[in-house]
Design a protein around this motif. Sequence first.
Motif, PDB file in Angstrom:
ATOM      1  N   ARG A  47      35.024  32.095  32.613  1.00  0.00           N
ATOM      2  CA  ARG A  47      35.598  32.921  31.549  1.00  0.00           C
ATOM      3  C   ARG A  47      35.482  32.273  30.177  1.00  0.00           C
ATOM      4  NH1 ARG A  47      40.164  31.726  29.763  1.00  0.00           N
ATOM      5  NH2 ARG A  47      40.818  33.789  29.105  1.00  0.00           N
ATOM      6  N   PHE A 125      50.735  38.655  25.542  1.00  0.00           N
ATOM      7  CA  PHE A 125      49.831  39.798  25.695  1.00  0.00           C
ATOM      8  C   PHE A 125      48.369  39.395  25.509  1.00  0.00           C
ATOM      9  CE2 PHE A 125      53.997  41.095  24.439  1.00  0.00           C
ATOM     10  CZ  PHE A 125      54.287  42.079  25.374  1.00  0.00           C
ATOM     11  N   THR A 130      44.843  35.603  31.274  1.00  0.00           N
ATOM     12  CA  THR A 130      43.967  35.828  32.435  1.00  0.00           C
ATOM     13  C   THR A 130      43.409  34.505  32.981  1.00  0.00           C
ATOM     14  OG1 THR A 130      41.985  36.267  31.095  1.00  0.00           O
ATOM     15  CG2 THR A 130      43.325  38.171  31.722  1.00  0.00           C
ATOM     16  N   ILE A 239      45.323  43.311  33.494  1.00  0.00           N
ATOM     17  CA  ILE A 239      44.383  42.600  32.621  1.00  0.00           C
ATOM     18  C   ILE A 239      44.456  43.261  31.244  1.00  0.00           C
ATOM     19  CG2 ILE A 239      41.951  42.008  32.241  1.00  0.00           C
ATOM     20  CD1 ILE A 239      41.554  42.375  35.316  1.00  0.00           C
ATOM     21  N   SER A 303      41.153  43.308  17.642  1.00  0.00           N
ATOM     22  CA  SER A 303      41.069  42.530  16.393  1.00  0.00           C
ATOM     23  C   SER A 303      39.718  42.744  15.750  1.00  0.00           C
ATOM     24  CB  SER A 303      41.258  41.034  16.684  1.00  0.00           C
ATOM     25  OG  SER A 303      42.558  40.806  17.130  1.00  0.00           O
ATOM     26  N   HIS A 327      37.803  35.936  17.133  1.00  0.00           N
ATOM     27  CA  HIS A 327      37.872  36.994  18.144  1.00  0.00           C
ATOM     28  C   HIS A 327      36.492  37.347  18.674  1.00  0.00           C
ATOM     29  CE1 HIS A 327      41.987  37.559  16.918  1.00  0.00           C
ATOM     30  NE2 HIS A 327      41.566  37.578  15.671  1.00  0.00           N
ATOM     31  N   ASP A 328      36.492  37.841  19.904  1.00  0.00           N
ATOM     32  CA  ASP A 328      35.242  38.310  20.510  1.00  0.00           C
ATOM     33  C   ASP A 328      34.957  39.721  19.994  1.00  0.00           C
ATOM     34  OD1 ASP A 328      36.132  36.174  22.007  1.00  0.00           O
ATOM     35  OD2 ASP A 328      35.654  37.063  23.937  1.00  0.00           O
ATOM     36  N   ILE A 331      34.912  41.867  24.596  1.00  0.00           N
ATOM     37  CA  ILE A 331      35.581  40.982  25.567  1.00  0.00           C
ATOM     38  C   ILE A 331      35.166  41.265  27.006  1.00  0.00           C
ATOM     39  CG2 ILE A 331      37.616  40.504  24.151  1.00  0.00           C
ATOM     40  CD1 ILE A 331      39.046  42.727  25.560  1.00  0.00           C
ATOM     41  N   ARG A 334      34.087  38.436  29.333  1.00  0.00           N
ATOM     42  CA  ARG A 334      35.171  37.486  29.629  1.00  0.00           C
ATOM     43  C   ARG A 334      36.205  38.084  30.565  1.00  0.00           C
ATOM     44  NH1 ARG A 334      37.747  34.510  25.064  1.00  0.00           N
ATOM     45  NH2 ARG A 334      38.044  32.998  26.726  1.00  0.00           N
ATOM     46  N   ALA A 335      36.214  39.399  30.670  1.00  0.00           N
ATOM     47  CA  ALA A 335      37.173  40.036  31.584  1.00  0.00           C
ATOM     48  C   ALA A 335      36.609  40.135  33.005  1.00  0.00           C
ATOM     49  CB  ALA A 335      37.549  41.417  31.058  1.00  0.00           C
TER      50      ALA A 335
HETATM   51  C1  LIG Z   1      39.618  37.760  28.577  1.00  0.00           C
HETATM   52  C2  LIG Z   1      40.224  38.580  27.469  1.00  0.00           C
HETATM   53  C3  LIG Z   1      40.087  38.164  26.158  1.00  0.00           C
HETATM   54  C4  LIG Z   1      40.622  38.910  25.117  1.00  0.00           C
HETATM   55  N1  LIG Z   1      40.412  38.499  23.835  1.00  0.00           N
HETATM   56  C5  LIG Z   1      40.803  39.308  22.812  1.00  0.00           C
HETATM   57  C6  LIG Z   1      40.462  38.975  21.472  1.00  0.00           C
HETATM   58  O1  LIG Z   1      39.809  37.957  21.200  1.00  0.00           O
HETATM   59  N2  LIG Z   1      40.869  39.817  20.497  1.00  0.00           N
HETATM   60  C7  LIG Z   1      41.569  40.977  20.763  1.00  0.00           C
HETATM   61  O2  LIG Z   1      41.874  41.727  19.851  1.00  0.00           O
HETATM   62  N3  LIG Z   1      41.889  41.307  22.024  1.00  0.00           N
HETATM   63  C8  LIG Z   1      41.537  40.506  23.053  1.00  0.00           C
HETATM   64  N4  LIG Z   1      41.858  40.868  24.342  1.00  0.00           N
HETATM   65  C9  LIG Z   1      42.639  42.103  24.587  1.00  0.00           C
HETATM   66  C10 LIG Z   1      44.052  42.069  24.079  1.00  0.00           C
HETATM   67  O3  LIG Z   1      44.756  40.981  24.653  1.00  0.00           O
HETATM   68  C11 LIG Z   1      44.756  43.404  24.379  1.00  0.00           C
HETATM   69  O4  LIG Z   1      43.965  44.478  23.991  1.00  0.00           O
HETATM   70  C12 LIG Z   1      46.090  43.498  23.624  1.00  0.00           C
HETATM   71  O5  LIG Z   1      46.962  42.477  24.050  1.00  0.00           O
HETATM   72  C13 LIG Z   1      46.796  44.855  23.831  1.00  0.00           C
HETATM   73  O6  LIG Z   1      46.997  45.130  25.179  1.00  0.00           O
HETATM   74  P1  LIG Z   1      46.367  46.432  25.861  1.00  0.00           P
HETATM   75  O7  LIG Z   1      44.994  46.589  25.303  1.00  0.00           O
HETATM   76  O8  LIG Z   1      46.356  46.121  27.324  1.00  0.00           O
HETATM   77  O9  LIG Z   1      47.246  47.583  25.496  1.00  0.00           O
HETATM   78  C14 LIG Z   1      41.349  40.107  25.407  1.00  0.00           C
HETATM   79  C15 LIG Z   1      41.498  40.521  26.730  1.00  0.00           C
HETATM   80  C16 LIG Z   1      40.934  39.773  27.765  1.00  0.00           C
HETATM   81  C17 LIG Z   1      41.068  40.248  29.179  1.00  0.00           C
END
Ligand SMILES: Cc1cc2nc3c(=O)[nH]c(=O)nc-3n(C[C@H](O)[C@H](O)[C@H](O)COP(=O)(O)O)c2cc1C
Length: 362
Positions: A47, A125, A130, A239, A303, A327-328, A331, A334-335
């Motif tokens: 990841r 959040f 993960t 997730i 983001s 930020h990615d 994502i 990575r998920a």
């Molecule tokens: C592995 C992984 C990395 C993440 N990295 C980011 C990130 O860099 N920037 C971002 O805006 N969201 C990222 N997210 C998603 C947010 O955490 C998520 O969209 C936010 O907390 C709101 O929750 P929801 O989309 O489940 O409603 C990532 C999610 C995962 C699974």
Amino acid sequence: MENSIGKKFTITSFGESHGRCIGVVIDGCPAGLPVSETDIQKEVDKRKPTSPIATTRAEAEKVEILSGIAGGYTTGAPVCLLIWNTDIDSTEYERIRSLPRPGHADYTAFIKYGGFNDYRGGGRFSGRITAGFVMAGAVARKLLEYINVEVLAHTVEIGGVKAAKKEPDEIRAVVEKNALKCADAKAAEEMLKVIEQAKAEGDSVGGIIEGIALNVHVGLGEPVFDTLEGDLAKALFDIPAVKGVEFGSGFSAAGKRGSENNDPFTIRDGKIVTTTNNAGGILGGISNGMPIVVRVAVKPTSSIAVRQETVDMVEMKNTTIEVKGRHDACIVPRAVPAVEAMMAITLCDFALRAGIIPEVLK
Ligand SMILES: Cc1cc2nc3c(=O)[nH]c(=O)nc-3n(C[C@H](O)[C@H](O)[C@H](O)COP(=O)(O)O)c2cc1C
């Protein structure tokens, strides 16, 4: 119990994005399973951000086993696994503390926890939680090896670019070699272009991950309220950024005829199988022995650098926000390990409930 999932193989998640650590406690793991930090590290490394599309947050992500494993084997006691957060920069989050970022949980968490939530880097959040799922998933995958169950996940769509259908052998061979975790190399090139384009515009894209579980025994699932579909979906929705989960033909089943969507039965090598798998390996909430196939929709990264409308929650006035920081632009890759992990954790739980995995391994 809001931070725990599972009935027999239970995992409890803890830690925040910009707190001291991210971790997980596994309860109910049978004694006698050989597990090392290297086994878990191997999964966590999957990841790690992959340039050029990913965050520049450079976490070492070094796994530490704190309890429950001694002399290389699980002891039957709770297994606590942890990663210290080392590369933290919360400056940007102080500036925007009262401005909820669109697409994030800043607003809902602020209201629910009265502003006491750890807002730095998305706190609880963040996608970073993960890492804990993946650590527990590494243990679950080792347990599943005992019953010959394999879990695979791969990227099948990013920014509207779809990958061609691939068989498990091709997915296994390619997926870790490719930054996007996509088994279709040609589609992966196109996906990369779409991500780079979005990134150049300060924007982001989402996509779809397919999870596959092979050699799952017939009979896992506890209808009506603990169906295999229901519990897998719940785990996958844990997730962050997952907004959709479908099994087999999923939403497309709604537009099909029964004659197209039913999976006919036949006997192959002395076993009852179906000739198609629109059910995605689950009938009546119970595994039917065919591959479990689930597709997970991941939204575009919230983001983004482009200016968006928001509010100041303290001053109660309208304003705008441009989210800076690391930020990615996508994502999805990575998920992918998180999808594998949540599938493995759920299947382990059901296999233990069904007594297919013994409580002591010899
Ligand atoms: C592995 C992984 C990395 C993440 N990295 C980011 C990130 O860099 N920037 C971002 O805006 N969201 C990222 N997210 C998603 C947010 O955490 C998520 O969209 C936010 O907390 C709101 O929750 P929801 O989309 O489940 O409603 C990532 C999610 C995962 C699974």
